[in-house]
Design a protein around this motif. Sequence first.
Motif, mmCIF file in Angstrom:
data_model
loop_
_atom_site.group_PDB
_atom_site.id
_atom_site.type_symbol
_atom_site.label_atom_id
_atom_site.label_comp_id
_atom_site.label_asym_id
_atom_site.label_seq_id
_atom_site.Cartn_x
_atom_site.Cartn_y
_atom_site.Cartn_z
ATOM 1 N N LEU A 35 0.831 -1.200 0.000
ATOM 2 C CA LEU A 35 0.000 0.000 0.000
ATOM 3 C C LEU A 35 0.871 1.257 0.000
ATOM 4 O O LEU A 35 0.602 2.225 -0.705
ATOM 5 C CB LEU A 35 -0.920 -0.007 1.217
ATOM 6 C CG LEU A 35 -1.939 1.127 1.289
ATOM 7 C CD1 LEU A 35 -2.904 1.049 0.109
ATOM 8 C CD2 LEU A 35 -2.712 1.082 2.595
ATOM 9 N N TYR A 36 1.947 1.221 0.793
ATOM 10 C CA TYR A 36 2.871 2.356 0.842
ATOM 11 C C TYR A 36 3.508 2.598 -0.526
ATOM 12 O O TYR A 36 3.674 3.739 -0.959
ATOM 13 C CB TYR A 36 3.943 2.062 1.885
ATOM 14 C CG TYR A 36 5.044 3.089 1.978
ATOM 15 C CD1 TYR A 36 4.864 4.269 2.696
ATOM 16 C CD2 TYR A 36 6.279 2.868 1.374
ATOM 17 C CE1 TYR A 36 5.888 5.205 2.799
ATOM 18 C CE2 TYR A 36 7.304 3.792 1.465
ATOM 19 C CZ TYR A 36 7.099 4.958 2.176
ATOM 20 O OH TYR A 36 8.110 5.882 2.267
ATOM 21 N N SER A 37 3.840 1.502 -1.207
ATOM 22 C CA SER A 37 4.530 1.604 -2.489
ATOM 23 C C SER A 37 3.691 2.305 -3.546
ATOM 24 O O SER A 37 4.230 2.927 -4.475
ATOM 25 C CB SER A 37 4.926 0.209 -2.995
ATOM 26 O OG SER A 37 5.784 -0.440 -2.072
ATOM 27 N N GLN A 38 2.378 2.220 -3.412
ATOM 28 C CA GLN A 38 1.500 2.849 -4.392
ATOM 29 C C GLN A 38 1.639 4.369 -4.392
ATOM 30 O O GLN A 38 1.312 5.023 -5.379
ATOM 31 C CB GLN A 38 0.046 2.482 -4.119
ATOM 32 C CG GLN A 38 -0.309 1.055 -4.469
ATOM 33 C CD GLN A 38 -1.788 0.812 -4.292
ATOM 34 O OE1 GLN A 38 -2.330 0.925 -3.206
ATOM 35 N NE2 GLN A 38 -2.452 0.485 -5.389
ATOM 36 N N LEU A 46 8.155 7.233 -13.762
ATOM 37 C CA LEU A 46 7.178 8.316 -13.758
ATOM 38 C C LEU A 46 6.004 7.946 -12.867
ATOM 39 O O LEU A 46 5.637 6.777 -12.745
ATOM 40 C CB LEU A 46 6.687 8.574 -15.185
ATOM 41 C CG LEU A 46 7.754 9.056 -16.181
ATOM 42 C CD1 LEU A 46 7.142 9.152 -17.575
ATOM 43 C CD2 LEU A 46 8.345 10.393 -15.758
ATOM 44 N N ASP A 47 5.395 8.950 -12.244
ATOM 45 C CA ASP A 47 4.272 8.706 -11.352
ATOM 46 C C ASP A 47 3.162 7.923 -12.046
ATOM 47 O O ASP A 47 2.591 7.001 -11.489
ATOM 48 C CB ASP A 47 3.698 10.029 -10.822
ATOM 49 C CG ASP A 47 4.633 10.669 -9.793
ATOM 50 O OD1 ASP A 47 5.578 9.981 -9.398
ATOM 51 O OD2 ASP A 47 4.401 11.826 -9.423
ATOM 52 N N SER A 79 -8.059 1.894 -5.899
ATOM 53 C CA SER A 79 -6.880 1.701 -5.034
ATOM 54 C C SER A 79 -6.895 0.361 -4.301
ATOM 55 O O SER A 79 -6.273 0.212 -3.257
ATOM 56 C CB SER A 79 -6.765 2.842 -4.010
ATOM 57 O OG SER A 79 -6.579 4.076 -4.656
ATOM 58 N N LYS A 80 -7.606 -0.624 -4.846
ATOM 59 C CA LYS A 80 -7.633 -1.947 -4.233
ATOM 60 C C LYS A 80 -6.572 -2.843 -4.861
ATOM 61 O O LYS A 80 -6.070 -2.586 -5.960
ATOM 62 C CB LYS A 80 -9.013 -2.588 -4.383
ATOM 63 C CG LYS A 80 -10.091 -1.942 -3.521
ATOM 64 C CD LYS A 80 -11.369 -2.770 -3.543
ATOM 65 C CE LYS A 80 -12.407 -2.206 -2.591
ATOM 66 N NZ LYS A 80 -13.613 -3.070 -2.532
#
Length: 510
Positions: free
Chosen positions: A117-120, A137-138, A169-170
Motif C-alpha cells: 500500500l505504501y509503495s502505491q 514516472l508517477d 486503489s484496491k
Amino acid sequence: MGSNPSKNEQITRSSPKSESTDQNVSKTETVVDGPLVVIAIDFGTVHSGFAYSFKGYENNVKSATHGGLRESDLQWMITIPAISSDSARQFMREAARDAGIPENQLRLVLEPEAAALYSQKQTMLDLDLVCRQQTLLDDDRLPVGFKYVLADLGGGTSDFCVHEVLGGSKLREVYRATGEIAGGIDVDAEFVSCMKELVGEQVWAEFQSNYTSAYIDLMNNFQKQKQIFSSSNKATELKIENALLYVLEERKELSLPVKIKESKNAEKMEYFPIEARLNIHCDLMKLFFKPSIDKIVKLVNTILEECTGDINTLLLVGGYSESPYLRERIQSEFSNMRVVLVEDARLAVLNGAVLMGWKPRNIIQRRSRFTYGFVVRVPFIDGKHPESHKILHNGQFWCSLVFRKMIEKGQIVEYGQTFIHAGYCTARKPEQKRKERYTSLWRSTRKNPQYCIEQDECSVVGEIVKKPPPDGWPDCWDTETHLIVGETEFIVKNFNLTTGQEYEAQMNFL
C-alpha cells in the motif's frame, strides 16, 4: 455402526432420501471506521518503531508523541510477518490486549501488504537507471491491471506477496503471501561464524561475555560496513577491538596474524597490527551474504514459476533491500525483470501500516491458503459413503464427519465476505435436551476434502460452544452458520432460527 453422532456435527438440511443441497451464500459487508488517529507499531528483528497520522492529514505520517486524545480516538495497527503462524498471531493479539489496547481498536496487518500500500504512493527507483539518476514516472508506477512481486526484505525475515492493482486503489492477491527466515542478520551470523572459526569458539565466547561493550562496537562496525558493501569494494576495512586481542594473549593463543595465515581464508583477509585493522576481501564478504540471498532468490523463483500471467516487476522494500550488494545480486538473478527500489524502503512497512488504518478493510482481496468448511452429517447412501462413517441417529442411518466446503484453497476472499451454511438439528430424547452442542470449523490443505479426517489432511480451526436455552433444546430447529472473513481471522456465527439464539466465536485465520 449404531453410535451417536459426533458432538461437533450438525445435520445438513436436506430431503430424507438424498444428500443435502448446498445453500452457501456469499455477501460483502461495507465497514466504515472513524478513528481520529491511526498508530502503527512495527516489531522488527533489528529495528522497531511506531508512527501515526491524524484524520484529515492521513498521508502526513509522523513518529512522535501527542497529548489531548481519548483512548477511543485511536486505531492501533500492529504489523506481523507473512510467515507468522496462527499461534504467533494469537499471541500478538493477546499481548496487545494485555498492554491495554482495546480489541475493537486493534488491527493486525501483514507486513508485505502494508508495504504494498505504501509503495502505491511513493517514488520508485528503477535500479537499471540508477546511474542515470532516473526514476519511474508517477503515472507509470502502479496502473490498474499492473502485476508485481513485492519483496519485503528485513533483518530477520523476508516476506513476499504478488498483487494485481485494481480500480479504487484496491489490490488482489495473485499468489498467497509467503516468506522465509532470511534477512540482514544472517550476514552478521556468517561473519560471527567466520570469526569463531578464526579465533576459536572459547576466545569469541569470552570476548562476547566479558567485554560486551567492545563486542557490540565490533558488530556495529561490521553492520555499517555491511550496509555500504558492493562488489566494487575490493576490501572491507574493520577495526579489531583491543579486548579481542587481549583475550587471545591471555589464553596464550597464537597471534591474530598467525591465525589468519593458518586459516582457510588466509587469502581473503589481511590484518594490519599498527592500525588494528582487518581487511576482508570482497569474495569473503560475498560469502557472508550468500546464504540469505540464495534463500530469497529461490523463493522468488518458486513464486514466479507458480504464478500465471505476465509479471515482470519486482518491488524491493525493507531495510535489507537498501544493501547495494543484495540489489546487485537480485538484478543479476532476475535480469529479465524490472527491479525497483521503493523510496524510503526501510519505512515502507511502518508507514504503510498507518495508511492502511485509513483505508477500508476490504482494500486487499486475498487468496485462501486452506480449504475451510464445517463438519456435518448427511443421509447415508450405500455404495457412496464409507461404512466406517455410518451411524444410527433417531432411527435413520447417517454419514458422519462430512466436510461441507465453504471456501476453497486459492479462492479469492475479502474482508466482510460472509459464507452461509443452512442446516437443522434435533434433540428428541430427554437426555439430549440439556447437553451443550458444538459447531466446529475445519480446514484442509486439499481443494476438495470429502471428510473431516486426517487422511484428507483436515484439522480443526476452532469451535463454538452452544449452551441450551432455558427450557432446553426443542425437538427440531433450523440453523444457519455464517463464516465471516476478517483481516487475520475468521468470525463464525451460529443462529438458531427457531429460538432466536445467536452464538459467536473468533477463530485463527488462514
